[in-house]
Write a protein that holds these residues in place. Structure first.
Motif, mmCIF file in Angstrom:
data_model
loop_
_atom_site.group_PDB
_atom_site.id
_atom_site.type_symbol
_atom_site.label_atom_id
_atom_site.label_comp_id
_atom_site.label_asym_id
_atom_site.label_seq_id
_atom_site.Cartn_x
_atom_site.Cartn_y
_atom_site.Cartn_z
ATOM 1 N N LYS A 51 38.979 -110.439 94.965
ATOM 2 C CA LYS A 51 39.388 -109.900 96.254
ATOM 3 C C LYS A 51 40.663 -109.092 96.076
ATOM 4 C CE LYS A 51 37.327 -113.292 99.364
ATOM 5 N NZ LYS A 51 37.574 -114.250 100.470
ATOM 6 N N SER A 52 40.649 -107.967 96.740
ATOM 7 C CA SER A 52 41.837 -107.114 96.695
ATOM 8 C C SER A 52 42.839 -107.559 97.755
ATOM 9 C CB SER A 52 41.431 -105.649 96.906
ATOM 10 O OG SER A 52 40.881 -105.499 98.201
ATOM 11 N N SER A 53 43.994 -106.930 97.710
ATOM 12 C CA SER A 53 45.027 -107.266 98.687
ATOM 13 C C SER A 53 44.619 -106.896 100.097
ATOM 14 C CB SER A 53 46.332 -106.544 98.319
ATOM 15 O OG SER A 53 46.092 -105.134 98.274
ATOM 16 N N SER A 54 43.681 -105.943 100.181
ATOM 17 C CA SER A 54 43.217 -105.542 101.516
ATOM 18 C C SER A 54 42.107 -106.439 102.022
ATOM 19 C CB SER A 54 42.731 -104.090 101.478
ATOM 20 O OG SER A 54 41.672 -103.958 100.544
ATOM 21 N N GLY A 55 41.672 -107.382 101.206
ATOM 22 C CA GLY A 55 40.635 -108.315 101.625
ATOM 23 C C GLY A 55 39.232 -107.915 101.204
ATOM 24 N N ASN A 56 39.088 -106.793 100.533
ATOM 25 C CA ASN A 56 37.758 -106.383 100.064
ATOM 26 C C ASN A 56 37.366 -107.192 98.845
ATOM 27 O OD1 ASN A 56 37.518 -104.402 102.049
ATOM 28 N ND2 ASN A 56 38.656 -102.908 100.787
ATOM 29 N N GLU A 57 36.068 -107.534 98.786
ATOM 30 C CA GLU A 57 35.558 -108.344 97.681
ATOM 31 C C GLU A 57 34.878 -107.434 96.671
ATOM 32 O OE1 GLU A 57 32.691 -112.234 96.843
ATOM 33 O OE2 GLU A 57 32.843 -111.379 98.856
ATOM 34 N N TYR A 58 35.193 -107.649 95.399
ATOM 35 C CA TYR A 58 34.600 -106.881 94.310
ATOM 36 C C TYR A 58 33.959 -107.843 93.323
ATOM 37 C CZ TYR A 58 37.438 -103.051 96.132
ATOM 38 O OH TYR A 58 38.001 -102.110 96.947
ATOM 39 N N LYS A 59 32.934 -107.351 92.627
ATOM 40 C CA LYS A 59 32.246 -108.129 91.619
ATOM 41 C C LYS A 59 32.558 -107.544 90.255
ATOM 42 C CE LYS A 59 29.860 -111.202 94.008
ATOM 43 N NZ LYS A 59 29.964 -112.660 93.775
ATOM 44 N N VAL A 60 32.876 -108.438 89.354
ATOM 45 C CA VAL A 60 33.155 -108.023 87.984
ATOM 46 C C VAL A 60 31.907 -108.313 87.157
ATOM 47 C CG1 VAL A 60 34.623 -108.338 85.974
ATOM 48 C CG2 VAL A 60 35.596 -108.526 88.268
ATOM 49 N N VAL A 61 31.239 -107.244 86.717
ATOM 50 C CA VAL A 61 29.992 -107.368 85.967
ATOM 51 C C VAL A 61 30.265 -106.992 84.527
ATOM 52 C CG1 VAL A 61 27.582 -106.635 85.778
ATOM 53 C CG2 VAL A 61 28.682 -106.753 88.028
ATOM 54 N N SER A 62 29.744 -107.818 83.641
ATOM 55 C CA SER A 62 29.953 -107.526 82.221
ATOM 56 C C SER A 62 29.177 -106.268 81.842
ATOM 57 C CB SER A 62 29.499 -108.710 81.369
ATOM 58 O OG SER A 62 28.098 -108.907 81.520
ATOM 59 N N LEU A 63 29.766 -105.532 80.907
ATOM 60 C CA LEU A 63 29.153 -104.269 80.497
ATOM 61 C C LEU A 63 27.803 -104.493 79.822
ATOM 62 C CD1 LEU A 63 29.439 -101.220 80.276
ATOM 63 C CD2 LEU A 63 30.650 -101.562 78.097
ATOM 64 N N SER A 64 27.691 -105.562 79.044
ATOM 65 C CA SER A 64 26.416 -105.827 78.360
ATOM 66 C C SER A 64 25.303 -106.127 79.366
ATOM 67 C CB SER A 64 26.585 -106.995 77.392
ATOM 68 O OG SER A 64 26.977 -108.168 78.104
ATOM 69 N N ARG A 65 25.680 -106.904 80.400
ATOM 70 C CA ARG A 65 24.655 -107.230 81.402
ATOM 71 C C ARG A 65 24.285 -105.992 82.216
ATOM 72 N NH1 ARG A 65 24.476 -112.836 84.741
ATOM 73 N NH2 ARG A 65 22.323 -112.601 85.502
ATOM 74 N N LEU A 66 25.294 -105.158 82.495
ATOM 75 C CA LEU A 66 25.019 -103.921 83.229
ATOM 76 C C LEU A 66 24.140 -102.986 82.403
ATOM 77 C CD1 LEU A 66 25.595 -102.379 85.831
ATOM 78 C CD2 LEU A 66 27.597 -101.382 84.721
ATOM 79 N N ASN A 67 24.428 -102.927 81.089
ATOM 80 C CA ASN A 67 23.583 -102.105 80.213
ATOM 81 C C ASN A 67 22.152 -102.647 80.149
ATOM 82 O OD1 ASN A 67 25.623 -100.290 79.581
ATOM 83 N ND2 ASN A 67 26.345 -101.520 77.836
ATOM 84 N N ARG A 68 22.047 -103.992 80.102
ATOM 85 C CA ARG A 68 20.715 -104.598 80.071
ATOM 86 C C ARG A 68 19.949 -104.297 81.356
ATOM 87 N NH1 ARG A 68 22.265 -109.135 78.719
ATOM 88 N NH2 ARG A 68 22.244 -110.251 80.718
ATOM 89 N N PHE A 69 20.678 -104.369 82.498
ATOM 90 C CA PHE A 69 20.022 -104.033 83.773
ATOM 91 C C PHE A 69 19.581 -102.563 83.796
ATOM 92 C CE2 PHE A 69 20.339 -102.419 88.129
ATOM 93 C CZ PHE A 69 19.397 -103.227 88.757
ATOM 94 N N TRP A 70 20.457 -101.709 83.241
ATOM 95 C CA TRP A 70 20.106 -100.289 83.194
ATOM 96 C C TRP A 70 18.893 -100.045 82.296
ATOM 97 C CZ3 TRP A 70 20.078 -95.837 85.307
ATOM 98 C CH2 TRP A 70 19.848 -94.683 84.571
ATOM 99 N N GLU A 71 18.843 -100.756 81.163
ATOM 100 C CA GLU A 71 17.687 -100.625 80.279
ATOM 101 C C GLU A 71 16.414 -101.085 80.983
ATOM 102 O OE1 GLU A 71 17.343 -99.304 77.354
ATOM 103 O OE2 GLU A 71 19.462 -98.770 77.100
ATOM 104 N N ASN A 72 16.519 -102.204 81.704
ATOM 105 C CA ASN A 72 15.350 -102.699 82.437
ATOM 106 C C ASN A 72 14.912 -101.699 83.512
ATOM 107 O OD1 ASN A 72 15.301 -105.058 80.933
ATOM 108 N ND2 ASN A 72 16.594 -106.192 82.389
#
Length: 213
Positions: A51-72
């Motif tokens: 969560k940022s100071s403004s209250g927005n929520e962000y997700k931290v995704v690992s690069l390997s998993r993101l690459n795997r999702f992109w490959e899929n």
């Protein structure tokens, strides 16, 4: 009528088979992308939240998993494209088969039409004539010949009757001539006898006259 029914059955069967194949391909194509949202939701849920100071929520995704999702995702897109190409190829193949089937049906229609034409027509002296017209002409010709033959037989019988009557008249005339000849001969003989008697009488008178002198 049988050819039209056969064509309808073939078209209906071919259409159902084509529709089933396309529907099956579409179902397989539709099930492939459905896995991507599940993978995305799973990736989001398993990723760390920040969560940022403004209250927005962000997700931290690992690069390997993101690459795997992109490959899929890329593999899924490639599969969809491949399935689409296969579907288009199948449609083209089925279209070619349909054209070939139509050509075969047209050839069969032509054969049936030729067979029907041969069954209703006959070739006479190189002329193509309907059998019905030829039979009518044949029977009319036979009737005319029968009438001519009947007339000839009638004339022949009449001529035979006239000939028979002529022969009878000839025999009768010949008989009358023979009777006349016989009668004439009898008269001639009788006249000769009478003439001879008269001659004898004249000779006797001459002898008597000479004696008196």
């Amino acid at each position: 009528m049988k050819t039209i029914n056969l064509r309808n059955v073939l078209f209906g069967t071919f259409f159902l088979w084509t529709s089933f194949a396309i529907a099956q391909e579409a179902e397989e194509t539709a099930t492939a992308p459905q896995k991507l949202p599940q993978q995305f939701q799973e990736m989001v849920q398993e990723s760390n939240s920040v969560k940022s100071s403004s209250g927005n929520e962000y997700k931290v995704v690992s690069l390997s998993r993101l690459n795997r999702f992109w490959e899929n995702a890329r593999d899924s897109l490639s599969n969809v494209r491949q399935d689409l190409r296969q579907t288009l190829d199948q449609v083209a193949t089925q279209d070619a088969e349909l054209k070939s089937l139509n050509s075969s049906i047209r050839e069969k229609d032509a054969i049936v039409a030729a067979s029907e034409h041969d069954s209703t027509h006959i070739s006479v002296l190189g002329m193509d004539i309907p059998k019905e017209g030829f039979l009518n002409f044949f029977w009319i010709t036979v009737l005319i010949l029968a009438l001519l033959l009947g007339g000839a037989i009638y004339q022949y019988r009449n001529s035979q009757l006239v000939t028979s009557r002529t022969r009878q008249d000839y025999r009768k005339l010949q008989h009358e001539l023979e009777e006349f000849r016989k009668t004439s001969l009898e008269k001639e003989r009788r006249l000769r006898r009478e003439l001879q008697t008269e001659r004898n009488l004249v000779e006797e008178l001459k002898v008597v006259a000479s004696q008196k002198r």
